[in-house]
Write an enzyme that holds these catalytic residues in place. Structure first.
Site, PDB file in Angstrom:
ATOM      1  N   ARG A 139      18.203  -4.382  -6.751  1.00  0.00           N
ATOM      2  CA  ARG A 139      17.186  -3.843  -7.657  1.00  0.00           C
ATOM      3  C   ARG A 139      17.401  -2.345  -7.797  1.00  0.00           C
ATOM      4  O   ARG A 139      17.369  -1.619  -6.796  1.00  0.00           O
ATOM      5  CB  ARG A 139      15.783  -4.132  -7.092  1.00  0.00           C
ATOM      6  CG  ARG A 139      14.681  -3.497  -7.880  1.00  0.00           C
ATOM      7  CD  ARG A 139      13.281  -3.907  -7.399  1.00  0.00           C
ATOM      8  NE  ARG A 139      12.297  -3.240  -8.217  1.00  0.00           N
ATOM      9  CZ  ARG A 139      11.496  -2.270  -7.792  1.00  0.00           C
ATOM     10  NH1 ARG A 139      11.503  -1.862  -6.532  1.00  0.00           N
ATOM     11  NH2 ARG A 139      10.652  -1.692  -8.617  1.00  0.00           N
ATOM     12  N   ASN A 185       5.252  -4.659  -3.991  1.00  0.00           N
ATOM     13  CA  ASN A 185       5.783  -3.632  -3.090  1.00  0.00           C
ATOM     14  C   ASN A 185       4.752  -3.417  -1.993  1.00  0.00           C
ATOM     15  O   ASN A 185       3.576  -3.172  -2.284  1.00  0.00           O
ATOM     16  CB  ASN A 185       5.983  -2.297  -3.825  1.00  0.00           C
ATOM     17  CG  ASN A 185       7.064  -2.375  -4.891  1.00  0.00           C
ATOM     18  OD1 ASN A 185       7.683  -3.406  -5.112  1.00  0.00           O
ATOM     19  ND2 ASN A 185       7.302  -1.258  -5.561  1.00  0.00           N
ATOM     20  N   TYR A 209       4.040  -1.645   2.064  1.00  0.00           N
ATOM     21  CA  TYR A 209       4.497  -0.884   3.231  1.00  0.00           C
ATOM     22  C   TYR A 209       3.514  -0.927   4.396  1.00  0.00           C
ATOM     23  O   TYR A 209       3.892  -1.058   5.536  1.00  0.00           O
ATOM     24  CB  TYR A 209       4.761   0.578   2.833  1.00  0.00           C
ATOM     25  CG  TYR A 209       5.971   0.693   1.933  1.00  0.00           C
ATOM     26  CD1 TYR A 209       7.232   0.831   2.475  1.00  0.00           C
ATOM     27  CD2 TYR A 209       5.856   0.600   0.540  1.00  0.00           C
ATOM     28  CE1 TYR A 209       8.361   0.887   1.670  1.00  0.00           C
ATOM     29  CE2 TYR A 209       6.977   0.658  -0.269  1.00  0.00           C
ATOM     30  CZ  TYR A 209       8.226   0.798   0.300  1.00  0.00           C
ATOM     31  OH  TYR A 209       9.340   0.843  -0.493  1.00  0.00           O
ATOM     32  N   HIS A 252      11.049   3.887 -13.239  1.00  0.00           N
ATOM     33  CA  HIS A 252      10.688   4.225 -11.859  1.00  0.00           C
ATOM     34  C   HIS A 252      10.400   5.729 -11.840  1.00  0.00           C
ATOM     35  O   HIS A 252      11.084   6.505 -11.200  1.00  0.00           O
ATOM     36  CB  HIS A 252      11.807   3.822 -10.895  1.00  0.00           C
ATOM     37  CG  HIS A 252      11.370   3.674  -9.460  1.00  0.00           C
ATOM     38  ND1 HIS A 252      11.579   2.518  -8.724  1.00  0.00           N
ATOM     39  CD2 HIS A 252      10.744   4.522  -8.619  1.00  0.00           C
ATOM     40  CE1 HIS A 252      11.107   2.684  -7.498  1.00  0.00           C
ATOM     41  NE2 HIS A 252      10.598   3.903  -7.408  1.00  0.00           N
ATOM     42  N   GLU A 275       9.765  -4.381  -2.829  1.00  0.00           N
ATOM     43  CA  GLU A 275      10.024  -3.260  -1.917  1.00  0.00           C
ATOM     44  C   GLU A 275       9.287  -3.519  -0.622  1.00  0.00           C
ATOM     45  O   GLU A 275       8.123  -3.924  -0.625  1.00  0.00           O
ATOM     46  CB  GLU A 275       9.492  -1.918  -2.468  1.00  0.00           C
ATOM     47  CG  GLU A 275      10.341  -1.306  -3.525  1.00  0.00           C
ATOM     48  CD  GLU A 275       9.815   0.057  -3.976  1.00  0.00           C
ATOM     49  OE1 GLU A 275       9.166   0.761  -3.172  1.00  0.00           O
ATOM     50  OE2 GLU A 275      10.056   0.400  -5.136  1.00  0.00           O
ATOM     51  N   GLU A 327       5.409   0.352  -9.842  1.00  0.00           N
ATOM     52  CA  GLU A 327       4.213   0.980  -9.281  1.00  0.00           C
ATOM     53  C   GLU A 327       3.495   1.891 -10.269  1.00  0.00           C
ATOM     54  O   GLU A 327       3.404   3.116 -10.066  1.00  0.00           O
ATOM     55  CB  GLU A 327       4.568   1.758  -8.006  1.00  0.00           C
ATOM     56  CG  GLU A 327       5.211   0.894  -6.942  1.00  0.00           C
ATOM     57  CD  GLU A 327       5.301   1.571  -5.578  1.00  0.00           C
ATOM     58  OE1 GLU A 327       4.948   2.757  -5.476  1.00  0.00           O
ATOM     59  OE2 GLU A 327       5.709   0.911  -4.617  1.00  0.00           O
TER      60      GLU A 327
HETATM   61  C1  FCB Z   1       7.409   3.328  -3.102  1.00  0.00           C
HETATM   62  C2  FCB Z   1       8.319   3.815  -4.216  1.00  0.00           C
HETATM   63  C3  FCB Z   1       9.726   4.085  -3.766  1.00  0.00           C
HETATM   64  C4  FCB Z   1       9.758   4.767  -2.422  1.00  0.00           C
HETATM   65  C5  FCB Z   1       8.943   3.983  -1.422  1.00  0.00           C
HETATM   66  C6  FCB Z   1       8.968   4.547  -0.018  1.00  0.00           C
HETATM   67  O1  FCB Z   1       6.085   3.606  -3.400  1.00  0.00           O
HETATM   68  O2  FCB Z   1       8.350   2.868  -5.256  1.00  0.00           O
HETATM   69  O3  FCB Z   1      10.365   4.839  -4.756  1.00  0.00           O
HETATM   70  O4  FCB Z   1       9.284   6.050  -2.548  1.00  0.00           O
HETATM   71  O5  FCB Z   1       7.613   3.922  -1.850  1.00  0.00           O
END
Ligand code: FCB
Length: 488
Positions: A94, A312, A314, A138, A389, A183
């Site tokens: 990607r 995405n 985290y 992006h 992501e 995002e």
């Molecule tokens: C996401 C973004 C990516 C990177 C990661 C850590 O929010 O899409 O570009 O910054 O976080």
């Protein structure tokens, strides 16, 4: 979409200690990057500046004044990088297309030299048996479009649709997986609300207008892409959905979750998947705007069938009804600005989730990913999902023998893949996983200080060294089986 009642944090640390987990055949094993974060060559072959080029040159905005001028120099190392991907056993990659590279200034004719770069990239990938997955946006808006008003202006959405058609037409013979936006929450609310991202504006109404025009851009682009792509091509969007938890079980804290869910998640999920903005979002923001920038017909334009939804993820987000908290606000995930990125919910407090943290200071908690995937599977059955992501920043660099050992990244990825597997086992239709990121890169306002790569990049020599997590991930990708880290 309303997320389910937040479950008490579940300890998933033992998930990988049990039997090997087998993923469905055809599951995509990928890694993700974005143009501005890796390409460099910002002034070559006809590319014009984007809002990030400008932002990086605005004093105080990006750590140490770092820029994407060189980044990981991927523009000049594309063959080497695709070779690396092949060595890692990736089946999909990607990446994003830089709008100001293929359509300088954001309007008018295509730039053939810009398109050629992505043609070469796609050809190298296809020759290596890796499926290209292209994101159109992006975050690198052509600077000229920002000067004409940027995302708060409706025209920007129309320009984006023209760019989507141009890119799809030129590259659709090679690239059949397309993502409109990455995002949009960050583009709208960090770019125009808190100002920690380009273009750095701090105006809550502009942020809401930007969110709507990003939604509109998405809807228009889906239609534009479908009109030029071959049948069978797939169109999606990648959203950073917030996995929300209340600080306490109080009604007030649960209402704070509802507000953040509205302006963090449902502001995009509502119009894209369900056909309209949620009533509570309009009510929460009524003191700021009457939303008259939403024209009649817009919600139908935005509500397009999608072939995939990209998620995405985290870290989870813990909120309370009262501002502040024991920890600084990290909810936007990219640093706290002085202005709020949450129009209509700016009195909500943000708190650190418990547990171990990555170098971003983000809590490691895979249960948030499991909750998002299963909630989407319940609310939108029949819509295939992709984890577009997921990953962690840790600073590990080369040891005395030159190899790079990063056991914490392996543990992070392993635990999150176990969470994906659990969601799949419970019926979520997840088609693939993209680790963020292939390479250490330019991490936005943090500059080069945060390293997310499976592959270490020496930012002076630009030498690439796959970390131990990359070797581990290659094994998972080759076998489709997740085993506890350290077990062959
Ligand atoms: C996401 C973004 C990516 C990177 C990661 C850590 O929010 O899409 O570009 O910054 O976080």
């Amino acid at each position: 979409m309303t997320l389910p009642d937040p479950a008490p944090a579940r300890d998933t640390s033992t998930d990988t200690d049990t039997a090997a987990l087998r993923f469905p055949p055809g599951f995509h094993w990928g890694a993700a990057t974005s143009a501005y974060q890796i390409e460099g060559a910002t002034a070559e072959d006809g590319r014009t500046p984007s809002i990030w080029d400008t932002f990086c040159r605005t004093p105080g905005k990006v750590h140490r004044g770092d820029t994407g001028d060189v980044a990981a120099d991927h523009y000049h190392r594309l063959r080497e990088d695709v070779r690396l991907m092949a060595e890692l056993g990736l089946t999909a990659y990607r990446f994003s297309i830089a709008w100001p590279r293929v359509q300088p200034t954001g309007r008018g004719p295509a730039n053939p030299r810009g398109l050629d770069f992505y043609r070469r990239l796609a050809d190298e990938l296809l020759a290596a048996g890796i499926t290209p997955v292209a994101t159109l946006y992006h975050w690198d808006l052509p600077q000229e479009l920002e000067e004409a008003g940027g995302w708060p202006q409706r025209r920007t959405a129309e320009h984006f649709a023209a760019y989507a058609a141009l890119a799809g037409e030129a590259l659709g013979d090679r690239i059949t997986r397309w993502t409109t936006l990455n995002e949009p929450w960050c583009s709208a609310f960090l770019g125009y609300g808190s100002g920690v991202h380009a273009p750095g504006r701090t105006d809550p109404v502009a942020a809401l207008r930007a969110a709507h025009h990003l939604n509109l851009a998405h809807g228009l682009a889906v239609t534009a892409l479908r009109s030029v792509l071959p049948t069978g091509a797939e169109v999606s969007v990648a959203l950073n959905l917030h996995a929300l938890r209340p600080l306490s079980a109080s009604a007030a804290d649960r209402d704070a979750v509802r507000r953040i869910d509205a302006v963090g998640n449902r502001v995009f999920l509502g119009p894209m998947l369900d056909g309209g903005y949620p009533a509570d979002l309009l009510a929460d923001t009524a003191h700021l705007t009457d939303w008259s920038f939403v024209h009649s017909g817009d919600q139908a334009t935005i509500h397009q069938r999608l072939d995939r939804l990209g998620v995405n993820y985290y870290t989870p987000t813990v909120v309370s009804a009262t501002p502040g908290g024991a920890e600084p606000a990290r909810a936007d995930g990219h640093g706290a600005g002085s202005a709020s990125p949450w129009p209509g919910a700016d009195r909500v407090g943000f708190h650190q989730a418990p547990g171990e943290r990555t170098a971003m200071d983000w809590a490691v908690d895979p249960s948030g990913l499991y909750e998002l995937l299963t909630a989407l599977a319940r609310s939108h059955p029949g819509l295939p999902l992709m984890v577009t992501e997921n990953g962690a920043a840790y600073p590990d660099g080369p040891g005395p023998r030159g190899s790079v050992d990063d056991p914490r990244r392996t543990a992070y990825l392993s635990a999150h893949l176990a969470a994906v597997h659990r969601a799949v086992a419970e019926g979520a239709d997840v088609r693939g996983y993209f680790a963020w990121s292939l390479l250490d890169n330019f991490e936005w306002a943090y500059g080069y200080t945060k390293r997310f790569g499976l592959v270490h990049v020496d930012h002076r020599t630009l030498a690439r060294t796959p970390r131990s997590s990359a070797h581990w991930y290659a094994r998972v990708a080759r076998t489709g089986v997740l085993r506890p880290p350290g077990v062959a």
